[in-house]
Write a protein that holds these residues in place. Structure first.
Motif, PDB file in Angstrom:
ATOM      1  N   LYS A   4       6.777 -20.538 -17.993  1.00  0.00           N
ATOM      2  CA  LYS A   4       7.005 -19.111 -18.212  1.00  0.00           C
ATOM      3  C   LYS A   4       7.381 -18.462 -16.894  1.00  0.00           C
ATOM      4  O   LYS A   4       7.021 -18.940 -15.829  1.00  0.00           O
ATOM      5  N   HIS A   5       8.091 -17.330 -16.979  1.00  0.00           N
ATOM      6  CA  HIS A   5       8.504 -16.606 -15.774  1.00  0.00           C
ATOM      7  C   HIS A   5       7.720 -15.305 -15.650  1.00  0.00           C
ATOM      8  O   HIS A   5       7.468 -14.624 -16.643  1.00  0.00           O
ATOM      9  N   TYR A   6       7.365 -14.977 -14.409  1.00  0.00           N
ATOM     10  CA  TYR A   6       6.578 -13.765 -14.137  1.00  0.00           C
ATOM     11  C   TYR A   6       7.233 -12.969 -13.010  1.00  0.00           C
ATOM     12  O   TYR A   6       7.998 -13.514 -12.201  1.00  0.00           O
ATOM     13  N   ASP A   7       6.904 -11.698 -12.967  1.00  0.00           N
ATOM     14  CA  ASP A   7       7.367 -10.875 -11.849  1.00  0.00           C
ATOM     15  C   ASP A   7       6.632 -11.256 -10.569  1.00  0.00           C
ATOM     16  O   ASP A   7       7.231 -11.324  -9.493  1.00  0.00           O
ATOM     17  N   ILE A   9       3.378 -13.950  -9.087  1.00  0.00           N
ATOM     18  CA  ILE A   9       2.334 -14.964  -9.261  1.00  0.00           C
ATOM     19  C   ILE A   9       1.390 -14.853  -8.068  1.00  0.00           C
ATOM     20  O   ILE A   9       1.831 -14.900  -6.911  1.00  0.00           O
ATOM     21  N   LYS A  29       4.206  -4.641 -14.668  1.00  0.00           N
ATOM     22  CA  LYS A  29       4.936  -5.871 -14.363  1.00  0.00           C
ATOM     23  C   LYS A  29       4.137  -7.086 -14.857  1.00  0.00           C
ATOM     24  O   LYS A  29       2.906  -7.053 -14.935  1.00  0.00           O
ATOM     25  N   LYS A  30       4.872  -8.160 -15.173  1.00  0.00           N
ATOM     26  CA  LYS A  30       4.215  -9.383 -15.636  1.00  0.00           C
ATOM     27  C   LYS A  30       3.613 -10.111 -14.437  1.00  0.00           C
ATOM     28  O   LYS A  30       4.335 -10.562 -13.546  1.00  0.00           O
ATOM     29  N   LEU A  32       0.918 -13.106 -13.106  1.00  0.00           N
ATOM     30  CA  LEU A  32       0.130 -14.310 -13.389  1.00  0.00           C
ATOM     31  C   LEU A  32      -0.814 -14.547 -12.225  1.00  0.00           C
ATOM     32  O   LEU A  32      -0.393 -14.547 -11.060  1.00  0.00           O
ATOM     33  N   ASN A 225      -0.415  -6.959 -19.421  1.00  0.00           N
ATOM     34  CA  ASN A 225       0.672  -7.592 -18.659  1.00  0.00           C
ATOM     35  C   ASN A 225       0.169  -8.576 -17.614  1.00  0.00           C
ATOM     36  O   ASN A 225       0.956  -9.259 -16.975  1.00  0.00           O
ATOM     37  N   THR A 227      -2.004 -11.956 -16.706  1.00  0.00           N
ATOM     38  CA  THR A 227      -2.551 -13.195 -17.271  1.00  0.00           C
ATOM     39  C   THR A 227      -3.342 -13.929 -16.195  1.00  0.00           C
ATOM     40  O   THR A 227      -2.823 -14.179 -15.102  1.00  0.00           O
ATOM     41  N   GLY A 262       8.281 -17.346 -10.615  1.00  0.00           N
ATOM     42  CA  GLY A 262       8.018 -15.939 -10.372  1.00  0.00           C
ATOM     43  C   GLY A 262       8.998 -15.367  -9.376  1.00  0.00           C
ATOM     44  O   GLY A 262       9.485 -16.075  -8.479  1.00  0.00           O
TER      45      GLY A 262
END
Length: 521
Positions: A4-7, A9, A29-30, A32, A225, A227, A262
């Motif tokens: 998965k891609h995140y903004d 990490i 923003k996403k 992780l 948003n 994780t 990320g």
């Protein structure tokens, strides 16, 4: 295959990573967050000295090595919140002069590229976020500040108050330790903290310690948003063909290799493990480790020069929470020694198991059993000077701490001077002084120092690596010097500062963004 891609990490959830997660979570923003440990189990063993101190049930079983190849069993913990789960929650601001060049008896502590004034607003935020109790105006070395602590000081128990008064009568300037605990002494029925004797060095069974887990990670988890994946040990960072961006974070989760990508990657594994991760991520573009064109990754490792002085009185002195008193009269030296010596602060309660672990082997066990309600311990810190030969390195996948002592004269003088002071207060007592070993890595810092010149630093002023555009570090790695005070508040303040920069980089409305800090304490 990338999962998965995140903004963003974030790797690690201690004082740096946990705080940064709290800053970025409301941005939308996403994000992780990867943590190699679990949430620390809430169990009776949390407050059991035999389990925590003798059996070391929460301490990592990893074995590192010193420069001679001898095994080192690091006093470090891999849980959500990192070592803040076990810290004594002493949250000091560095002194204004700590950010300048300081001449020591054994060398020079370098000037920081940013100054105390640059950290002031973030120190204030950090004190609110971590529920810090204290009182300004008592310590002549304290830096300038225009606002009070968020909460009043933690009161001295009767025995500690007598020591405070005796010190003051001798012309010293005792002050309250700035402490991040959730204690309400006015309305005790509203207090999370019960002021128990298993705080310093223990996890808090009732979540009343202001640690990165309770104050930052759990509030951050309320945002959809963000994780958090626990038991996710990051193995290496993979690069783009240009070598200018981290493209993939490789982690081991449940025995399986998983990949995450990320836009921005932030390493916050602690100064030792952050350096190790960069060194282990060496590739064709970065053959000596990521962001290591300066050959400084892992160098300038500092851990503070630390000692404990245990004082056992003839009389019984019942006390549950003695960690309230601080002395900085020797911080910059004294009349006939014009060099810094360091900080003195009272430690938590000495249990039989803690005394036996740290005391000399020739003392009979019956002495340790008699120590309860009779002993008070003091923690002494002298600045550990930055030395490029003191370093973290890896060889055959093993972690080595190449470390040689320095600043010994000032350190020994502080120990001897404090023993003299204590004996003048309580002459009929038994004293045991123990210097802390290489295994005590709670104050680790300096392995990826920040600065403006890529040849003499790993990170820029925003703690982004000079060599890799989307890679940041937000733990104690960035310190150019260690001062002689607990590093945690400065790590937290810097994470808040870097978080503000990242919000701007992510095109978030920094002006309109408000971090809700602090909890009822």
């Amino acid at each position: 295959m990338v999962n998965k891609h995140y903004d963003v990490i974030i790797i690690g959830t201690g004082a740096g990573g946990g705080t940064l997660a709290r800053v970025l979570a409301p941005s939308g923003k996403k994000v992780l967050v990867l943590e190699r440990g679990t949430f620390l189990p809430k169990e009776k063993a949390n407050w059991n000295p035999k389990e925590v101190e003798r059996k070391k049930c929460y301490q990592t079983s990893e074995v590192w090595f010193d420069k001679q190849g001898r095994p080192v069993h690091p006093y470090t913990h891999y849980y959500v919140g990192g070592n803040t789960k076990f810290y004594g929650s002493a949250l000091y601001r560095f002194r204004e002069r700590d950010f300048e060049q300081v001449i020591h008896k054994d060398g020079i502590s370098p000037e920081w590229p940013l100054k105390y004034r640059d950290f002031v607003p973030y120190y204030a935020q950090a004190e609110r976020l971590y529920d810090v109790h204290g009182q300004r105006g008592l310590d002549p070395t304290e830096p300038p500040c225009n606002e009070d602590y968020p909460f009043p000081p933690i009161s001295h128990e009767p025995y500690m108050q007598r020591i405070h008064d005796a010190l003051k009568n001798k012309g010293f300037h005792p002050s309250y330790q700035p402490l991040g605990i959730k204690l309400n002494e006015v309305n005790r029925f509203l207090s999370a903290c019960i002021r128990c004797n298993t705080c310093d060095g223990f996890p808090c069974f009732i979540n009343a310690k202001a640690d990165a887990d309770i104050n930052c990670v759990r509030p951050a988890m309320l945002y959809p948003n963000l994780t958090l994946i626990t038991e996710a040990k990051v193995l290496r960072l993979h690069m783009s063909a240009s070598g200018r961006e981290v493209t993939v974070v490789e982690a081991e989760i449940g025995g399986q290799r998983q990949m995450f990508s990320g836009n921005i990657v932030v390493v916050a594994c602690g100064a030792i493990n952050s350096a190790v991760l960069l060194l282990r991520s060496a590739n064709d573009q970065h053959p000596n480790g990521l962001a290591n064109s300066s050959d400084l990754v892992g160098r300038y490792y500092m851990m503070h020069k630390m000692a404990s002085v245990a004082v056992m009185s003839i009389k019984s002195n019942p006390i549950a929470y003695p960690k309230t008193l601080s002395i900085n009269d020797f911080y910059w030296g004294e009349k006939d020694f014009a060099y810094p010596m360091g900080n003195v602060q009272s430690l938590g309660t000495i249990s039989e198991d803690r005394a036996a672990l740290n005391g000399p082997p020739f003392i009979p066990k019956i002495m340790y059993r008699a120590i309860n309600n009779r002993a008070v311990a003091w923690f002494l810190i002298t600045e550990d000077l930055p030395d490029p030969n003191n370093r973290v390195r890896i060889k055959d996948e093993k972690i080595f701490l190449d470390y040689t002592n320095n600043n010994e004269e000032a350190f020994n003088r502080l120990i001897n001077r404090w023993n003299q002071v204590l004996k003048s207060i309580e002459p009929f007592s038994f004293y045991v002084t123990t210097k802390v070993s290489l295994e005590a890595v709670g104050h680790q810092c300096g392995t990826c120092r920040f600065g403006e010149d890529p040849k003499t630093s790993v990170l820029d002023l925003n703690c982004r690596t000079h060599d890799v555009d989307n890679l940041y570090i937000v733990d104690g790695s960035f310190f150019p010097s260690s001062a002689a005070l607990n590093p945690t508040l400065t790590i937290i303040a810097n994470a808040l500062r870097v978080g503000e920069h990242l919000l701007a980089r992510l095109n978030c409305d920094v002006q309109g963004y408000q971090l809700q800090t602090g909890q009822a304490a």
